[in-house]
Design an enzyme around this catalytic site. Structure first.
Site, PDB file in Angstrom:
ATOM      1  N   LYS A   1      -0.510   3.675   1.777  1.00 41.56           N
ATOM      2  CA  LYS A   1      -1.641   3.079   1.063  1.00 41.56           C
ATOM      3  C   LYS A   1      -2.055   1.747   1.671  1.00 41.56           C
ATOM      4  O   LYS A   1      -3.224   1.353   1.579  1.00 41.56           O
ATOM      5  CB  LYS A   1      -1.296   2.898  -0.416  1.00 41.56           C
ATOM      6  CG  LYS A   1      -1.145   4.212  -1.201  1.00 41.56           C
ATOM      7  CD  LYS A   1      -0.719   3.940  -2.632  1.00 41.56           C
ATOM      8  CE  LYS A   1      -0.771   5.179  -3.511  1.00 41.56           C
ATOM      9  NZ  LYS A   1       0.188   6.227  -3.121  1.00 41.56           N
TER      10      LYS A   1
ATOM     11  N   GLU B   1       1.279  -5.474  -2.851  1.00 38.82           N
ATOM     12  CA  GLU B   1       1.508  -6.234  -4.080  1.00 38.82           C
ATOM     13  C   GLU B   1       2.086  -7.587  -3.703  1.00 38.82           C
ATOM     14  O   GLU B   1       2.952  -7.683  -2.832  1.00 38.82           O
ATOM     15  CB  GLU B   1       2.450  -5.462  -5.010  1.00 38.82           C
ATOM     16  CG  GLU B   1       1.749  -4.296  -5.711  1.00 38.82           C
ATOM     17  CD  GLU B   1       2.426  -2.957  -5.429  1.00 38.82           C
ATOM     18  OE1 GLU B   1       3.666  -2.929  -5.314  1.00 38.82           O
ATOM     19  OE2 GLU B   1       1.712  -1.943  -5.332  1.00 38.82           O
TER      20      GLU B   1
ATOM     21  N   LYS C   1       5.543  -3.283  -0.382  1.00 43.20           N
ATOM     22  CA  LYS C   1       5.094  -1.965  -0.824  1.00 43.20           C
ATOM     23  C   LYS C   1       6.220  -0.956  -0.622  1.00 43.20           C
ATOM     24  O   LYS C   1       6.860  -0.947   0.426  1.00 43.20           O
ATOM     25  CB  LYS C   1       3.856  -1.504  -0.038  1.00 43.20           C
ATOM     26  CG  LYS C   1       3.258  -0.197  -0.586  1.00 43.20           C
ATOM     27  CD  LYS C   1       2.609  -0.419  -1.936  1.00 43.20           C
ATOM     28  CE  LYS C   1       2.156   0.884  -2.597  1.00 43.20           C
ATOM     29  NZ  LYS C   1       3.298   1.602  -3.238  1.00 43.20           N
TER      30      LYS C   1
ATOM     31  N   TYR D   1      -1.317   2.881 -11.722  1.00 36.62           N
ATOM     32  CA  TYR D   1      -0.995   3.277 -10.346  1.00 36.62           C
ATOM     33  C   TYR D   1      -1.362   4.739 -10.130  1.00 36.62           C
ATOM     34  O   TYR D   1      -0.992   5.597 -10.923  1.00 36.62           O
ATOM     35  CB  TYR D   1       0.486   3.053 -10.086  1.00 36.62           C
ATOM     36  CG  TYR D   1       0.915   3.246  -8.655  1.00 36.62           C
ATOM     37  CD1 TYR D   1       0.476   2.388  -7.659  1.00 36.62           C
ATOM     38  CD2 TYR D   1       1.771   4.287  -8.306  1.00 36.62           C
ATOM     39  CE1 TYR D   1       0.884   2.548  -6.343  1.00 36.62           C
ATOM     40  CE2 TYR D   1       2.183   4.464  -6.998  1.00 36.62           C
ATOM     41  CZ  TYR D   1       1.744   3.593  -6.018  1.00 36.62           C
ATOM     42  OH  TYR D   1       2.146   3.764  -4.713  1.00 36.62           O
TER      43      TYR D   1
ATOM     44  N   SER E   1       7.524   6.800  -1.162  1.00 32.15           N
ATOM     45  CA  SER E   1       8.472   7.917  -1.240  1.00 32.15           C
ATOM     46  C   SER E   1       7.730   9.243  -1.098  1.00 32.15           C
ATOM     47  O   SER E   1       6.587   9.387  -1.522  1.00 32.15           O
ATOM     48  CB  SER E   1       9.202   7.921  -2.589  1.00 32.15           C
ATOM     49  OG  SER E   1       9.868   6.710  -2.833  1.00 32.15           O
TER      50      SER E   1
ATOM     51  N   SER F   1       4.017   6.198   0.033  1.00 32.93           N
ATOM     52  CA  SER F   1       2.939   5.316  -0.435  1.00 32.93           C
ATOM     53  C   SER F   1       2.807   4.014   0.340  1.00 32.93           C
ATOM     54  O   SER F   1       1.848   3.273   0.118  1.00 32.93           O
ATOM     55  CB  SER F   1       3.124   5.013  -1.924  1.00 32.93           C
ATOM     56  OG  SER F   1       2.791   6.148  -2.687  1.00 32.93           O
TER      57      SER F   1
END
Length: 399
Positions: free
Chosen positions: A96, A301, A344, A179, A347, A93
């Site tokens: 992202k 984040e 961030k 999420y 996995s 991720s």
């Protein structure tokens, strides 16, 4: 042929010796910095690998523009292949953040607006709930409760479209953060549609080169498969990520520690990038919603820095990933403080990744491993190393 005067030769020679002296001084300074960094990184990472059964790791460190890469263990246990500078890891991720950058880049190019309704960029969604859900809400997991994963029956474009058309929000869009791979996956799909090219082609042909990344892929070429590490699952079996719906957008990037660190450094200092990409990265570094101490941007984040370890552990907890959280829209969008910590996690079945940086302190770290080891262990390791980097950076500036 004209003769070079003795004076000109002396000036040139002096300049060469001066440049050589500068090179030696810079090299010596880098050695001093590495001498401070390596023992802490070695101790932290070797302990982490032993305690969590990790076969191989690559760690990238950036401090005041200096880059250090540390490699540990094996990329392939069966062949005893060591992790090297060329080893490709799945970053899950953390992908992202790249998808978010592409979406923000599409806006910077005028192809879409984050405020657009999602259905404006995918005609198959017209007349569905996505007439009232914005591109921004998809990119920040606030679309109204899209789940973490797609249902098992979503296996192709037809079932994907059918799923989205039939989905109904459980919350008013913009009120809860849930999420979601489908959420960011659709965000990336809309970004690609607005730029009129397939998502993998845009990543590999546009975004990665613009960022200076030379060993990053959605689809690993056959010629590079020898550098593609094997991940190891809970039974220690070798695995690689399986195809899935919108997998490229949500968790599909494979890269090296050096390339992922270059991406972090591009986020720390955008000055070397073209203007649209600078604007895009700025958009991914802005908070749009807040829940507790966490500011949700596009991909990243955010937290006010300095942050406590407990704050970062809470923000990266399974509770944050698995449960709905009420959010406050930030109008106008804003950062949590002057000094901001960005992070961030990512996995897949056999890999674990983490990226974090503080632009104002000019420090950053990436951790790549071929095992999906616990996220709290990644946060603790990175937090410890970043604390040391901050001290090194301060010392270097005061020299």
């Amino acid at each position: 042929m004209s003769q070079i005067s003795s004076r000109t030769y002396a000036v040139c020679a002096g300049a060469c010796f001066s440049l050589f002296g500068t090179f030696l001084a810079c090299s010596a300074e880098a050695d001093v910095v590495e001498g401070r960094i390596r023992p802490v990184v070695d101790r932290t990472i070797k302990g982490l690998m032993t305690e969590n059964g990790v076969a191989g790791m690559a760690v990238g460190i950036s401090v005041d523009g200096r880059r250090f890469i540390f490699n540990y263990g094996l990329a392939d246990k069966e062949k005893a292949t060591p992790v090297t500078a060329d080893t490709l890891f799945e970053i899950g991720s953390v992908s992202k953040t790249f998808t978010a950058t592409l979406g923000a880049y599409a806006e910077a190019k005028g192809a879409l607006a984050l405020s657009d309704a999602a259905s404006e960029h995918m005609r198959e969604l017209a007349g569905s709930a996505f007439d009232h859900i914005t591109v921004l809400e998809l990119g920040t997991y606030t679309a109204g409760g899209l789940p973490l994963q797609f249902p098992d029956e979503v296996i192709n474009n037809s079932t994907l479209t059918r799923y989205f058309r039939g989905w109904r929000p459980g919350y008013e869009p913009g009120t809860y953060r849930v999420y979601s791979n489908p959420s960011i996956g659709l965000f990336g799909t809309l970004a690609a549609a607005s730029l009129r090219k397939p998502f993998p082609e845009l990543m590999e042909g546009t975004l990665f080169p613009a960022l200076g990344l030379t060993n990053s892929y959605i689809r690993v070429p056959e010629a590079e498969m020898g550098d593609y590490a094997f991940g190891y699952n809970k039974k220690n079996n070798p695995v690689r990520v399986s195809p899935g719906a919108l997998d490229a957008q949500a968790y599909g990037v494979k890269t090296t520690a050096a390339d992922l660190l270059r991406f972090v450094e591009a986020n720390i200092d955008t000055s070397g990038l073209e203007s649209s990409l600078q604007k895009a990265i700025g958009a991914t570094q802005t908070g749009y919603y807040r829940t507790g101490d966490t500011f949700q941007s596009l991909g990243w984040e955010l937290y006010a820095w300095p942050a406590t370890l407990d704050t970062l552990l809470a923000g990266n907890s399974s509770d944050m990933a698995m449960k709905p959280h009420a959010v406050t829209p930030l109008v106008p969008p804003q950062k949590p403080a002057e000094d901001v910590f960005f992070n961030k996690t990512g996995s897949t079945g056999g890999f674990g990744a983490y990226a974090a940086f503080v632009p104002t302190r000019r420090i950053g770290i990436v951790l790549l491993a071929n095992r999906n080891y616990p996220i709290p262990e990644r946060i603790k390791a990175a937090y410890s190393i970043l604390g040391m980097l901050e001290a090194v950076s301060q010392d270097e500036r005061h020299r």
